[in-house]
Design an enzyme around this catalytic site. Sequence first.
Site, PDB file in Angstrom:
ATOM      1  N   LYS A  34       0.829  -1.210   0.000  1.00 27.74           N
ATOM      2  CA  LYS A  34       0.000   0.000   0.000  1.00 27.74           C
ATOM      3  C   LYS A  34       0.865   1.262   0.000  1.00 27.74           C
ATOM      4  O   LYS A  34       0.563   2.237   0.682  1.00 27.74           O
ATOM      5  CB  LYS A  34      -0.918  -0.010   1.215  1.00 27.74           C
ATOM      6  N   CYS A  35       1.907   1.248  -0.783  1.00 31.17           N
ATOM      7  CA  CYS A  35       2.891   2.335  -0.814  1.00 31.17           C
ATOM      8  C   CYS A  35       2.835   3.064  -2.157  1.00 31.17           C
ATOM      9  O   CYS A  35       2.481   2.474  -3.182  1.00 31.17           O
ATOM     10  CB  CYS A  35       4.287   1.723  -0.600  1.00 31.17           C
TER      11      CYS A  35
END
Length: 182
Positions: A34-35
């Site tokens: 989730k970067c």
Amino acid sequence: MSIYDYTATKANGEQVPLSIYKGKVLLIVNTASKCTFTPQLEDLQKLYNQYRDAGLMVLGFPCNQFANQEPGSSEEASAFCQLNYGVTFPVFAKADVNGEQQLPLFRYLKQAAPFRGFDESNGSERLLKMMIADKAPEFLIGDAIKWNFTKFLIGRSGEVIRRYEPSDDPFSFAAEIEKLLA
């Protein structure tokens, strides 16, 4: 000392001696699902596809130390990489890359290839520095891994060649990989 003196844990809990990669050129990366930099998984897989027959191995280490960007289990992190980016290179168990619980491998990597500093003339690095200052200021100090998708290039003899920061696109150092594979 070389990276071959270390072990890593697979997502299923199996211990893997990194000595099984002797003779390979390695790219060791701390990843997260989730970067902002997660799309680099696609380029890391492309590099792996392009150079694996010549001896490149990419090793992914999911990490949840940066703004909780890898919240699931090790198995979920591995599955995410496979399902969303077609990753076929090894993705190990979630691990800390900084602090008291950090994998000894990452302690070694940081000592062998210290942080080069932020390039203030690079807009992406300026933004990254501001984000770290806001979300994880403790990682601005010293040689800490600054964020997800820090990459370490390892030569065929297990020596650390260079550290690339999250803002460094994987294809930006393909020529260095080719040189090591030659």
